[in-house]
Design an enzyme around this catalytic site. Structure first.
Site, PDB file in Angstrom:
ATOM      1  CG  HIS A   1      -5.714  -2.335  -0.016  1.00 17.05           C
ATOM      2  ND1 HIS A   1      -4.920  -2.004  -1.087  1.00 17.05           N
ATOM      3  CD2 HIS A   1      -5.227  -1.627   1.036  1.00 17.05           C
ATOM      4  CE1 HIS A   1      -4.014  -1.126  -0.710  1.00 17.05           C
ATOM      5  NE2 HIS A   1      -4.173  -0.891   0.580  1.00 17.05           N
TER       6      HIS A   1
ATOM      7  CB  SER B   1      -0.941  -0.075   1.206  1.00 24.45           C
ATOM      8  OG  SER B   1      -2.053   0.737   0.995  1.00 24.45           O
TER       9      SER B   1
ATOM     10  CE  LYS C   1       0.276   5.109  -2.202  1.00 24.65           C
ATOM     11  NZ  LYS C   1      -0.697   4.435  -2.976  1.00 24.65           N
TER      12      LYS C   1
ATOM     13  CD1 TRP D   1      -8.054   3.581  -2.623  1.00 24.08           C
ATOM     14  CD2 TRP D   1      -9.712   4.454  -3.841  1.00 24.08           C
ATOM     15  NE1 TRP D   1      -8.134   4.919  -2.328  1.00 24.08           N
ATOM     16  CE2 TRP D   1      -9.137   5.482  -3.058  1.00 24.08           C
ATOM     17  CE3 TRP D   1     -10.771   4.772  -4.687  1.00 24.08           C
ATOM     18  CZ2 TRP D   1      -9.598   6.805  -3.102  1.00 24.08           C
ATOM     19  CZ3 TRP D   1     -11.214   6.095  -4.733  1.00 24.08           C
ATOM     20  CH2 TRP D   1     -10.639   7.087  -3.950  1.00 24.08           C
TER      21      TRP D   1
HETATM   22  C1  GTR Z   1      -5.544   4.138   0.753  1.00 21.96           C
HETATM   23  C2  GTR Z   1      -4.824   5.073  -0.135  1.00 21.96           C
HETATM   24  C3  GTR Z   1      -3.890   4.283  -0.941  1.00 21.96           C
HETATM   25  C4  GTR Z   1      -3.003   3.411  -0.060  1.00 21.96           C
HETATM   26  C5  GTR Z   1      -3.628   3.028   1.259  1.00 21.96           C
HETATM   27  C6  GTR Z   1      -2.735   2.915   2.469  1.00 21.96           C
HETATM   28  O1  GTR Z   1      -6.666   4.686   1.312  1.00 21.96           O
HETATM   29  O2  GTR Z   1      -5.727   5.809  -0.801  1.00 21.96           O
HETATM   30  O3  GTR Z   1      -3.142   5.081  -1.816  1.00 21.96           O
HETATM   31  O4  GTR Z   1      -1.761   3.933   0.086  1.00 21.96           O
HETATM   32  O5  GTR Z   1      -4.627   3.831   1.690  1.00 21.96           O
HETATM   33  O6  GTR Z   1      -3.280   2.663   3.519  1.00 21.96           O
HETATM   34  O7  GTR Z   1      -1.524   3.047   2.427  1.00 21.96           O
END
Ligand code: GTR
Length: 357
Positions: free
Chosen positions: A337, A194, A198, A285
């Site tokens: 996710h 997540s 990145k 997402w």
């Molecule tokens: C989400 C966010 C993503 C991701 C994630 C996280 O809500 O929009 O880009 O990075 O959270 O918890 O890191």
């Protein structure tokens, strides 16, 4: 099919220098790489301070949690000098018992506990990997610039956002583990999920000591191409998490087609090393499709190097697909996710495959 989609998106060209000339060979690519680093730091993640002279351990504790007698769990206080004095953060190491040199993973984690729902420590240990875990919040929390690592450097000098800071910390863990006899320093991975997926991509892009760069469900501003993206867009991420990036990135809210780069720039920097991206079908997402097509684009850089990059079909993957033949790997799993045991097992296989080559 995928190539047509990439053409439609009209992405900035990896092989076109800023002066309009073309990258023809690997030597040219090395120069182009510098331009790519400059643009993504200036426009997206911000500039990052140089490597500190010395990274050392201040304190080491042994945790009595030996994974059925197969492993060891140590906690180091990793320390280094910054512009404003000493800074330290804890790093948990779970390693197979003994002094054999094993491949190592720098695991940028959401949580400090070992194991946790995102990190099946015993299974990974059984696969012969040594994992160095640090919790991102021990380095610097999401939006606070007054404490942690964020407070240790001059913000007028360095434009980094939080992703840059966590990536910098991952590189410091790499500095440290390279000093240990029990680490095979030719086989170091960086991995995150997540926002930390990145971060793993940025750390791996900038620091060539990471032979394997593994990014799980990283989506927007991670592995996914921003142009034509479903789910989270630059506007969404900047509105909620603008502090992960530098100020310049806000220029591209609802304005993606003006970006002189896209996420394939970031991932291309990992070539000729090993890159692995994973998606989950219900993680709309993040946009699994746009995560996948980035690898198709980046494959062109591996081709330039004469190396097998991304060996996949020319169609959108199905849940359960794993592509890991070349140096660029990908899987799409069922579910949401999350970073699951299934994901970790695929990552470990990928590292071990590289290790054999
Ligand atoms: C989400 C966010 C993503 C991701 C994630 C996280 O809500 O929009 O880009 O990075 O959270 O918890 O890191």
């Amino acid at each position: 099919m995928i190539n047509e989609r990439l053409m439609q998106l009209n992405l900035p060209k990896l092989f076109k220098f800023d002066d309009g000339s073309t990258v023809e060979n690997v030597n040219d690519w090395e120069r182009r790489r510098d331009e790519i680093i400059d643009v993504i730091l200036k426009e997206e993640y911000g500039t990052i301070p140089p490597r500190p002279d010395n990274v050392f351990v201040k304190d080491m504790r042994r945790v009595h949690n030996d994974f059925a007698g197969k492993g060891e769990h140590l906690i180091y206080d990793l320390c280094f000098m910054t512009e404003r004095g000493e800074f330290s953060f804890p790093v948990n190491v779970v390693k197979p018992k003994g002094n054999k040199k094993n491949p190592a993973v720098v695991h940028i984690a959401f949580r400090p506990d070992i194991p946790d729902k995102y990190y099946p420590a015993e299974e990974v240990l059984d696969l012969g990997l040594t994992v160095f875990t640090f919790c991102y919040q021990d380095v610097t929390t999401d939006d606070d610039f007054e404490s942690g690592l964020a407070a240790m450097y001059d913000r007028n000098k360095w434009t980094w956002g939080k992703i840059g800071m966590w990536a910098f910390a991952a590189m410091r863990v790499c500095d440290l583990l390279c000093t240990f006899d029990y680490v095979d320093s030719n086989n170091i991975a960086v991995m995150g999920h997540s926002r930390l997926g990145k971060t793993a991509l940025l750390a791996g892009a900038l620091d060539e000591r990471f032979k394997y760069v593994i990014s799980n469900n990283s989506g927007c501003s991670g592995a996914a191409i921003s142009r034509g993206k479903e789910g989270e867009r630059i506007k969404d991420i900047c509105n909620r998490f603008g502090y992960w990036f530098c100020e310049n990135y806000k220029k591209y809210m609802d304005n993606e087609e003006k970006m002189p780069f896209d996420q394939h720039f970031l991932l291309s920097l990992i070539c000729p090393r090993y890159l692995y991206v994973s998606s989950a079908i219900e993680d709309k997402w993040a946009d699994p499709f746009n995560e996948f097509i980035t690898l198709k684009e980046v494959d062109k850089v591996y081709c330039l190097h004469g190396i097998d990059g991304f060996a996949s079909e020319d169609s959108f993957p199905r849940p359960g697909d794993v592509f890991s033949e070349g140096r660029v790997g990908y899987h799409l799993r069922e579910g949401t996710h999350y970073v699951s045991r299934y994901d970790w097992l695929r990552f470990a296989e990928f590292i071990k495959k590289g290790d054999r080559i």
